[in-house]
Design an enzyme around this catalytic site. Structure first.
Site: not given
Ligand code: NAD
Length: 267
Positions: A148, A161
């Site tokens: 990401s 995350y």
């Protein structure tokens, strides 16, 4: 341009998290381009997906035995894999400290941390090891890690995350050094803001809104302000990149993460 420019007919690709969102589009794209695809997901039954022709395997990627058994079954059913797409991932927005003190459930705790690291990091490692043993024997192949943009930029309310995705970036860099001399490429794909997927559940949106001190209705950013191309990315745009990285057309790309974010960056 020839329709077979990518030449995926001889590729046998395992896609984790292939039942939803980005993974589903990756499975569809690879099948469309002629690859043989095995979709590993918690939420499927063993069988064949009629829409795409992909084989489906119910697998928990955080469980070493489940992973080993499923990879061995792919070899028996379809042949030795040439490519792994480590796509499955989970995200629970959590603050390090709930300074407003209104929603302690959105403060990062060990359970949420362990859940994200189990799927995003341990799951990717277990899958990569099971598949890489076979790629190394074959002397060729590719591992694609779906990370990401937050893994390199950080993200408010998503520290665990983004740390898990930074760990995945570290895997990409390190595994490419270990496996490159053995004929195996390792590449990351780092999406920015995309069309909604299963990951953006109502619970996710509520948690993210709290961590960003806003409301669910106001969560959608003014894309033109943050993304030079002025819109979120399409899931098929990520799938197209994965198809390219699966192809031998990308044979000199390894040890890097390709950001796909419409130009969104820190500045
Ligand atoms: N959606 C975005 O905007 C975005 C942006 C950047 C990166 N990503 C990354 O892309 C990947 C896919 O995200 P998505 O948005 O499509 O998510 P999604 O929730 O739509 O799909 C994830 C899939 O992974 C499966 N899965 C979860 N845990 C699993 C496990 N233990 N074993 C096997 N399968 C498991 C789920 O069942 C689901 O089908 C993730 O790694 C995510 O971090 C997404």
């Amino acid at each position: 341009m020839s329709q077979n420019w990518l030449g995926l007919d001889d590729k046998i690709v395992i896609v984790t998290g292939g039942a939803s969102g980005i993974g589903k589009h990756i499975v569809e794209g690879l099948c469309r381009e002629g690859a043989t695809v095995a979709c590993f997901d918690l939420s499927v039954e063993d069988g064949v997906d009629e829409a795409t022709g992909a084989r489906t395997y119910k697998v928990d990627i955080t469980d070493a035995e489940s992973v080993e058994t499923a990879v061995a079954r792919v070899c028996a059913d379809l042949g030795e894999p040439t490519t792994l797409v480590n796509n499955a991932g989970v995200n629970l927005p959590r603050l390090l400290v709930d300074a407003r003190g209104e929603a302690p459930q959105y403060e990062l705790d060990a359970k949420a941390f362990d859940f994200m690291f189990a799927v995003n990091v341990k799951g990717a490692f277990l899958m990569a090891q099971a598949v890489a043993r076979r790629l190394v024997r074959a002397g060729s192949g590719t591992i694609i890690n779906v990370t990401s943009e937050s893994g390199s930029e950080g993200s408010k309310g998503q520290s665990a995350y983004s740390a898990s995705k930074a760990a995945l970036n570290g895997f990409t860099l390190s595994w490419s050094k270990e496996l490159g001399p053995l004929g195996v490429r390792v590449v990351g794909v780092g999406p920015g803001i995309l069309e909604p997927t299963g990951l953006r559940s109502p619970a996710y949106n509520e948690a993210l809104a709290y961590t960003r001190n806003t409301t669910v209705d106001n969560l959608s950013p003014d894309y033109a302000k943050t993304i030079p191309l002025g819109r979120p990315g399409k899931l098929d745009e990520v799938a197209d990149l994965v198809c390219y990285l699966t192809s031998d057309r990308s044979s000199y790309i390894t040890g890097t993460t390709v950001t796909i974010s419409g130009g969104k960056s820190r500045g």
